[in-house]
Write an enzyme that holds these catalytic residues in place. Structure first.
Site, short mmCIF file in Angstrom:
data_model
loop_
_atom_site.label_atom_id
_atom_site.label_comp_id
_atom_site.label_asym_id
_atom_site.label_seq_id
_atom_site.Cartn_x
_atom_site.Cartn_y
_atom_site.Cartn_z
N LYS A 40 2.74 -14.98 5.18
CA LYS A 40 2.84 -15.95 4.09
C LYS A 40 4.33 -16.24 3.88
O LYS A 40 4.86 -16.16 2.76
CB LYS A 40 2.18 -15.36 2.82
CG LYS A 40 2.05 -16.33 1.66
CD LYS A 40 0.94 -17.34 1.83
CE LYS A 40 0.96 -18.35 0.69
NZ LYS A 40 0.00 -19.45 0.86
N ASP B 85 -5.95 -5.83 5.77
CA ASP B 85 -7.09 -5.20 5.12
C ASP B 85 -8.19 -6.24 4.89
O ASP B 85 -9.36 -6.04 5.21
CB ASP B 85 -6.61 -4.60 3.79
CG ASP B 85 -7.61 -3.62 3.20
OD1 ASP B 85 -8.61 -3.33 3.84
OD2 ASP B 85 -7.36 -3.15 2.07
N ASP C 23 -3.68 -18.15 4.29
CA ASP C 23 -4.78 -18.89 3.66
C ASP C 23 -5.45 -19.82 4.68
O ASP C 23 -6.68 -19.90 4.78
CB ASP C 23 -4.32 -19.66 2.41
CG ASP C 23 -2.92 -20.24 2.53
OD1 ASP C 23 -2.21 -19.89 3.48
OD2 ASP C 23 -2.53 -21.05 1.67
N TYR D 42 0.82 -1.21 0.00
CA TYR D 42 0.00 0.00 0.00
C TYR D 42 0.86 1.26 0.00
O TYR D 42 0.34 2.35 0.17
CB TYR D 42 -0.94 0.02 1.22
CG TYR D 42 -2.07 -0.98 1.10
CD1 TYR D 42 -1.80 -2.34 1.00
CD2 TYR D 42 -3.40 -0.58 1.09
CE1 TYR D 42 -2.81 -3.27 0.91
CE2 TYR D 42 -4.42 -1.51 0.99
CZ TYR D 42 -4.12 -2.85 0.90
OH TYR D 42 -5.14 -3.78 0.80
#
Ligand code: NAD
Length: 346
Positions: A180, A237, A213, A131
């Site tokens: 991740k 987010d 995930d 971002y």
């Protein structure tokens, strides 16, 4: 008789916002006054209202006021899609280095949702990674594009520490760091390494990590296993909206953007132009953001009173807006008055 604490005067910047913003901001102001907290409101514009008035979506006066007062309550701002000015919300985060995005997701009886008794808090890193706006097409034909996500040790450290400090202050039991790192071995790996290091300083708080995930699946299958969640910008987010969904959506979701110096409190929802000016918007997300703000200002009793009053009104289901009870509803002003009346009873 007033105690010394009740007499404290706080000066807060108020940005009423666009669309439904001014009506829900007015409701939040009245609720704060009813809770016995004295606030001098330094009112300034941003977003579309500011463009109309000053030809600038984030005028200097607004920035100066926030810099001086250190605390702001902000109604939602309209961001034009595709063209026009860039998001003022993102600009404010950058201007004041508001690196924490704090989003609680707590069940309220009376709100239709899949689960009950959920009490989660998401800490999202608010300034780094995808971002930061480091993105471009690689050629004039736009055959490919890239976004560069930078994660720093110091940026990771301060968000994880903020999450642990919150957990310690509010007696939370468990921290889950989401990443991740199996695929993004450098950015994800760094964030996870830093998280593990910081966690050692908070031995009383149980600590674990989850790959994003799996986290998404675990949250929808068994959200009660989690308590405080800390993660990077993009995952935060997405997961914070997911957590809002677990407790019935954005209608009652408050949020805070916090930096070392400045804190800005807001509703998670947008300016809802489709219902603006109709006195039907639910004022409670901003009222709950105001409650978080009072906690930040050292007024925990008033903050608690407001939270409980909202919970009571929502649970009773009689004086609630259309989004909560489409069959039998009242307007924005009447729902705010019901919250005020509950505060007065407490
Ligand atoms: P939105 O949240 O404004 O509205 C989505 C839907 O939810 C609409 O149907 C709306 O009527 C309803 N809704 C929203 N708040 C409500 C409330 N308090 N009570 C009852 N119903 C409510 O999202 P959007 O339509 O995608 O965005 C509108 C504008 O808001 C856009 O310009 C967007 O950029 C902006 N936005 C601002 C913020 C912010 O300032 N923090 C956040 C999200 C969107």
């Amino acid at each position: 008789m007033c105690t010394d604490k009740e007499k404290r005067l706080h000066t807060v910047t108020l940005i009423p916002g666009d669309g439904i913003g001014p009506s829900i901001a007015a409701a939040a102001q009245k609720v704060i006054a009813a809770a016995g907290v004295q606030v001098e409101w330094d009112v300034h514009v941003a977003g579309t209202s500011a463009v109309d008035q000053f030809k600038d979506p984030l005028p200097t006066q607004t920035i100066d006021s926030i810099a001086k007062n250190k605390v702001a309550l902000k109604g939602p701002l309209t961001t034009p899609i595709g063209t026009g000015f860039r998001s003022v919300n993102v600009a404010l985060r950058k201007e004041f280095d508001l690196f924490v995005n704090l989003r609680p997701a707590k069940s309220m009886i009376g709100v239709k949702s899949r689960f009950s008794d959920i009490d989660l808090v998401v800490f999202r890193e608010n300034t780094e990674e995808f971002y930061a706006g480091i993105e471009h097409y690689i050629d004039a034909r736009k055959s490919a594009a890239e976004t560069i996500g930078v994660v720093t040790r110091s940026g990771s450290e301060r968000i994880v520490r903020a999450a642990f400090e919150f957990a310690r202050k509010y007696g939370r039991k468990k921290m889950t760091i989401v990443h991740k790192a199996n695929i993004m071995k450098y950015t994800g790996g760094l964030f996870l390494d830093v998280g593990r290091e910081v966690a050692k300083k908070y031995p009383e708080i149980e600590f674990n990590d989850k790959i994003v995930d799996n986290m998404a699946m675990q949250l929808v299958m068994n959200p009660h296993q989690f308590d405080v969640i800390v993660t990077t910008n993009l995952f935060g987010d997405i997961l914070s909206d997911l957590c809002s969904g677990l407790v019935g959506g954005l209608g009652l979701a408050p949020g805070a953007n916090i930096g070392a110096e400045v804190a800005l409190f807001e509703a998670v929802h947008g300016s809802a132009p489709d219902i603006a000016g109709k006195d039907i918007a639910n004022p409670c997300a901003l009222i709950l953001a105001a409650s978080m703000m009072l906690d930040h200002l050292g007024e925990p009793e008033a903050a608690k009173k407001i939270h409980e009053a909202v919970a009571t009104v929502v649970r009773n289901g009689k004086y609630v807006t259309k989004d909560l009870n489409p069959e039998n509803y009242v307007g924005t002003t009447a729902m705010a008055e019901a919250v005020i009346s509950e505060i007065r009873k407490s």
